[in-house]
Each structure stands twice: as C-alpha cells, then as structure tokens.
Design a protein around this motif. Structure first.
Motif, mmCIF file in Angstrom:
data_model
loop_
_atom_site.group_PDB
_atom_site.id
_atom_site.type_symbol
_atom_site.label_atom_id
_atom_site.label_comp_id
_atom_site.label_asym_id
_atom_site.label_seq_id
_atom_site.Cartn_x
_atom_site.Cartn_y
_atom_site.Cartn_z
ATOM 1 N N ASN A 166 94.088 -6.919 -91.420
ATOM 2 C CA ASN A 166 93.188 -7.893 -92.058
ATOM 3 C C ASN A 166 92.949 -9.099 -91.151
ATOM 4 O OD1 ASN A 166 92.767 -6.501 -94.483
ATOM 5 N ND2 ASN A 166 94.652 -7.270 -95.373
ATOM 6 N N PHE A 167 93.996 -9.506 -90.472
ATOM 7 C CA PHE A 167 93.873 -10.628 -89.534
ATOM 8 C C PHE A 167 92.899 -10.279 -88.400
ATOM 9 C CE2 PHE A 167 95.482 -12.527 -85.522
ATOM 10 C CZ PHE A 167 95.152 -13.848 -85.778
ATOM 11 N N LEU A 168 93.042 -9.086 -87.837
ATOM 12 C CA LEU A 168 92.154 -8.662 -86.749
ATOM 13 C C LEU A 168 90.712 -8.520 -87.212
ATOM 14 C CD1 LEU A 168 94.235 -6.013 -84.736
ATOM 15 C CD2 LEU A 168 93.437 -8.233 -83.940
ATOM 16 N N LEU A 169 90.527 -8.018 -88.436
ATOM 17 C CA LEU A 169 89.165 -7.873 -88.970
ATOM 18 C C LEU A 169 88.508 -9.223 -89.270
ATOM 19 C CD1 LEU A 169 89.540 -4.758 -91.310
ATOM 20 C CD2 LEU A 169 88.244 -4.906 -89.183
ATOM 21 N N ARG A 170 89.334 -10.262 -89.361
ATOM 22 C CA ARG A 170 88.774 -11.608 -89.533
ATOM 23 C C ARG A 170 88.384 -12.227 -88.187
ATOM 24 N NH1 ARG A 170 92.461 -12.150 -93.901
ATOM 25 N NH2 ARG A 170 94.097 -12.899 -92.510
ATOM 26 N N VAL A 171 89.233 -11.998 -87.185
ATOM 27 C CA VAL A 171 89.010 -12.710 -85.912
ATOM 28 C C VAL A 171 88.047 -11.984 -84.968
ATOM 29 C CG1 VAL A 171 91.263 -13.844 -86.012
ATOM 30 C CG2 VAL A 171 91.053 -11.678 -84.779
ATOM 31 N N ILE A 172 87.991 -10.646 -85.027
ATOM 32 C CA ILE A 172 87.120 -9.910 -84.101
ATOM 33 C C ILE A 172 85.640 -10.277 -84.280
ATOM 34 C CG2 ILE A 172 86.241 -7.610 -83.473
ATOM 35 C CD1 ILE A 172 89.087 -6.557 -83.796
ATOM 36 N N PRO A 173 85.105 -10.255 -85.513
ATOM 37 C CA PRO A 173 83.683 -10.622 -85.656
ATOM 38 C C PRO A 173 83.381 -12.058 -85.240
ATOM 39 C CG PRO A 173 84.472 -9.467 -87.613
ATOM 40 C CD PRO A 173 85.672 -9.825 -86.798
ATOM 41 N N ASN A 174 84.367 -12.940 -85.386
ATOM 42 C CA ASN A 174 84.145 -14.359 -85.074
ATOM 43 C C ASN A 174 84.526 -14.732 -83.639
ATOM 44 O OD1 ASN A 174 83.335 -14.834 -87.755
ATOM 45 N ND2 ASN A 174 85.471 -15.032 -88.402
ATOM 46 N N LYS A 175 85.134 -13.779 -82.925
ATOM 47 C CA LYS A 175 85.522 -13.983 -81.518
ATOM 48 C C LYS A 175 86.423 -15.208 -81.356
ATOM 49 C CE LYS A 175 81.173 -12.037 -79.907
ATOM 50 N NZ LYS A 175 79.909 -12.302 -79.176
ATOM 51 N N THR A 176 87.411 -15.312 -82.208
ATOM 52 C CA THR A 176 88.307 -16.473 -82.167
ATOM 53 C C THR A 176 89.649 -16.144 -81.520
ATOM 54 O OG1 THR A 176 88.978 -15.919 -84.431
ATOM 55 C CG2 THR A 176 87.285 -17.609 -84.174
ATOM 56 N N MET A 177 89.691 -15.068 -80.736
ATOM 57 C CA MET A 177 90.929 -14.681 -80.077
ATOM 58 C C MET A 177 90.614 -14.173 -78.673
ATOM 59 S SD MET A 177 93.773 -11.867 -81.283
ATOM 60 C CE MET A 177 94.273 -12.755 -82.743
ATOM 61 N N SER A 178 91.482 -14.502 -77.736
ATOM 62 C CA SER A 178 91.278 -14.037 -76.361
ATOM 63 C C SER A 178 91.487 -12.519 -76.284
ATOM 64 C CB SER A 178 92.266 -14.736 -75.424
ATOM 65 O OG SER A 178 93.595 -14.355 -75.737
ATOM 66 N N ILE A 179 90.858 -11.898 -75.293
ATOM 67 C CA ILE A 179 90.940 -10.431 -75.156
ATOM 68 C C ILE A 179 92.372 -9.954 -74.938
ATOM 69 C CG2 ILE A 179 90.255 -8.464 -73.715
ATOM 70 C CD1 ILE A 179 87.535 -9.827 -73.366
ATOM 71 N N PRO A 180 93.158 -10.570 -74.039
ATOM 72 C CA PRO A 180 94.554 -10.109 -73.866
ATOM 73 C C PRO A 180 95.373 -10.191 -75.153
ATOM 74 C CG PRO A 180 93.916 -11.541 -72.061
ATOM 75 C CD PRO A 180 92.832 -11.640 -73.077
ATOM 76 N N GLN A 181 95.187 -11.310 -75.890
ATOM 77 C CA GLN A 181 95.922 -11.470 -77.145
ATOM 78 C C GLN A 181 95.480 -10.433 -78.175
ATOM 79 O OE1 GLN A 181 95.710 -15.408 -78.825
ATOM 80 N NE2 GLN A 181 97.108 -14.920 -80.510
ATOM 81 N N ILE A 260 76.744 -6.278 -90.678
ATOM 82 C CA ILE A 260 78.060 -5.734 -90.314
ATOM 83 C C ILE A 260 79.150 -6.765 -90.579
ATOM 84 C CG2 ILE A 260 79.506 -5.061 -88.344
ATOM 85 C CD1 ILE A 260 76.977 -3.598 -87.243
ATOM 86 N N LYS A 261 78.925 -7.991 -90.128
ATOM 87 C CA LYS A 261 79.930 -9.047 -90.328
ATOM 88 C C LYS A 261 80.159 -9.326 -91.810
ATOM 89 C CE LYS A 261 79.306 -11.502 -85.955
ATOM 90 N NZ LYS A 261 78.891 -12.758 -85.305
ATOM 91 N N LYS A 262 79.080 -9.301 -92.577
ATOM 92 C CA LYS A 262 79.181 -9.528 -94.019
ATOM 93 C C LYS A 262 80.022 -8.432 -94.679
ATOM 94 C CE LYS A 262 76.380 -10.056 -98.219
ATOM 95 N NZ LYS A 262 75.034 -9.945 -98.804
ATOM 96 N N LEU A 263 79.756 -7.187 -94.292
ATOM 97 C CA LEU A 263 80.494 -6.048 -94.865
ATOM 98 C C LEU A 263 81.968 -6.081 -94.469
ATOM 99 C CD1 LEU A 263 77.914 -3.151 -94.447
ATOM 100 C CD2 LEU A 263 78.972 -3.864 -96.591
ATOM 101 N N VAL A 264 82.235 -6.403 -93.217
ATOM 102 C CA VAL A 264 83.627 -6.472 -92.744
ATOM 103 C C VAL A 264 84.399 -7.515 -93.535
ATOM 104 C CG1 VAL A 264 85.109 -7.109 -90.797
ATOM 105 C CG2 VAL A 264 83.152 -5.603 -90.423
#
Length: 349
Positions: A166-181, A260-264
């Motif tokens: 759930n955490f990843l599905l929140r941050v991936i669409p918003n790009k709030t996390m660095s790629i390595p992390q 897509i972002k809305k559905l996620v």
C-alpha cells in the motif's frame, strides 16, 4: 544491535537439552549426534515434524544400507566415507527426500566411523538410537512448548506485506521516492509475499491436525488468507507495471495517467478497508461500499474507452497497468465477499 530470541530458537535449545539428558540417562556415548539430530529435525509446525519423522524412517534406512555397504566394501577411509555420502545424497534427492538429506549424512558418518571392534548389531542399534532420540526430542518439544499459532503468524505476515505494498502504491504514482530506495522497498515486498506464500503452505498442512479447537473457524480463515495472498500477488504485479510504464504513459497522455492514478488510489483505500474490516476495526456500510465499487467500475470503463482507438504503442504501455488494476479489483471484490460471510457467520454463532 537487536537481539531477539524467538520461540523456534527456544524450542531448538530445549530439544538439544532434552536429547542430551535422554542420552545421559541411557548411558549412550556420542551424545553430540543426538544433539545435532535434534537441531536438524526441528520443524516450523507439528504436522511438518510428523511428516519429517516419516521421511526420516525412509531416508535413514537408505543411509544405513549405504553405510553398511560402504563400511564392509570400501572401509572407513575418508574418501570412502565421502563417496558413500555422495551416492546416498543423490539417491535421496532422486526419491524426493530433500528435507532429511542432512540427517541421512549424519547417520552415515556416525555408522561408518565406528570403533576398532567393528560393526555389530548392538553398535548399529546404539548409533540409530542416537539419531532417533534427537528427532523425537525435537518432535516432543515442538508439540509441548509454544505450539505455533499459525493463523496469527500468517496474518501478521500478510498485514506487514499489505502495509508495504500500500505504501508503494501511494508513492510510485506521486514519484515521492528515489529509485534506489524504491528498488529496496520492492525487494522487501517480494520477500514478504514469498514468506507469506511459504507459510500458507505450512498452515494448509495443519488442516489435518486432529486437535484444532474450532475447525470451522480455522478453515474459514485459511480460505480468507489464501485470497489475501492472491490480492498481494496482484498488487505486486501492479507495482511492477506502474514502475515500468507509468512515466511513459504520463509523457504521452495526461487523461489516461489521471485515470490510472485515481484508480490506484481507490484500490489502495479499498484493500486497506477490507483488512480493517477483517480485524473488526471498522464497519463498512454495504450500500456505501456498493456505490464506491460502482464508481471504480465507471473509472475502469472510462480507462478502457480511452484505450479504444489508441495507437498500438500506447496500448503496450497502458494495457498492462489497466489489466493489473482490473484483476486486482475483482480479487479485492472476492476477498470482501469472503470477509463479509465470515463476519455474518460469526454473528450468528
């Protein structure tokens, strides 16, 4: 530094202690063999301990046969012992006796490295008794001490994996996390889901136990856990498709990206609510939930309509995400139905 001593560590230590005490009472030498056997034989569930004992009987019979064959034909030279171990491992693997390979090797070494008087029937019985004491000590401790609460353990794993996904599905669409992390988080999610799947196999084995207190509740729960794991698998797939394709989708069309972002976001909330419903932490109004699901279906239909008439290249990027969302939606819908049925039956009981 964290220093955690779990139930399995405690049980392994107690099994070693019990095996040493029994060998001392019986006056058997080489008690270290019994101690090692108890460590190797400690299993994560009672049923697996029982299955392990049955497998030990077969594999150790093979090990005993090869040990005697090797002793009388090849002697006790280190190369002879090594050759017999290699052959016995190959035979055990061929027969599918993977779990007891280490114990079979221990039996062969214990048998072949005999004393100067040679191998007698008494000697064979003593050496086999050492292995048997170790295995039975592990079984007894597993049954008596901290009997594993598999339902509780499995749900804890599922919940932890759900929180991560759930955490990843929140941050991936918003790009709030660095790629390595993000890669590190994804790796952790994959590990947690694999652990939950493996543990489900254990809890599934436990359905044959005769001493389950409430068998109806037990079966009801493991069905729900099965579907929870399926939901996690669908979420895992969605995460991978989002990471791979979402940026390209955003660069080509804003409307599809928005849908897509809305559905996620809606799927994320839906999955969290079902888990909370299962834990009796919230009450989901059925009518309101129907409206929410209907709204999600409308958004899905809008996304499908947006796809119609698109170029093939755009389909390549959007379709995997859309398909993952649709599959996740129907899996969540099924899970909610099972949780609702459980809730209804528990109220009647």
């Amino acid at each position: 530094m964290e220093f955690n001593i779990g139930p399995r560590m405690v049980k392994t230590g107690l099994a070693v202690a019990l095996s040493l005490l029994v060998t001392e009472v019986l006056g058997l030498h080489l008690e270290i063999v019994a101690a090692i056997a108890s460590v190797l034989a400690m299993q994560p569930s009672i049923m697996r301990s029982y299955a392990y004992i049955k497998e030990v009987i077969v594999s150790n019979s093979i090990g005993l046969g090869f040990a005697l064959f090797g002793y009388f034909l090849l002697g006790t030279h280190p190369l002879s012992v090594g050759a017999v171990v290699i052959i016995s491992i190959a035979i055990n693997i061929k027969l599918g006796l993977y779990k007891t390979v280490s114990l079979t090797v221990l039996t062969i070494i214990t048998m072949m490295l005999g004393h100067s008087d040679g191998i007698s029937l008494v000697y064979i019985m003593e050496r086999l008794s050492l292995v048997a004491i170790g295995v039975l000590s592990a079984f007894v401790i597993n049954v008596v001490v901290f009997p594993p609460n598999h339902e509780k353990n499995l749900f804890k794993m599922i919940k932890e994996a759900s929180e991560k996904t759930n955490f990843l599905l929140r941050v991936i669409p918003n790009k709030t996390m660095s790629i390595p992390q993000m890669k590190a988080e994804e790796k952790e999610v994959d590990k947690l889901i694999d652990q939950a799947k493996d543990y489900y196999e254990i809890i599934s084995d436990e359905r044959n136990r005769l001493f389950i207190k409430n068998r109806t509740l037990f079966f009801r729960n493991i069905i729900i856990y099965k579907h929870m794991i399926q939901v996690l698998t669908k979420m895992q797939t969605l995460i991978k498709h989002l990471e791979k394709n979402l940026q390209i989708v955003e660069s080509t069309t804003s409307n599809k990206s928005y849908l897509i972002k809305k559905l996620v976001k809606e799927m994320n909330s839906y999955s969290e609510n079902i888990l909370l419903l299962y834990e009796d932490k919230i009450v989901l109004d059925r009518d309101l939930q129907k409206e929410t699901k209907a709204a999600m279906q409308v958004t899905i239909n809008n996304l499908i309509e947006e796809l119609q008439g698109s170029e093939l290249a755009k389909w390549t990027y959007v379709f995997p995400i859309a398909n993952s969302i649709i599959e996740l939606f129907f899996e969540l819908d099924k899970l909610e139905s099972f949780v609702r049925v459980k809730e209804l039956k528990e109220k009647k009981e």
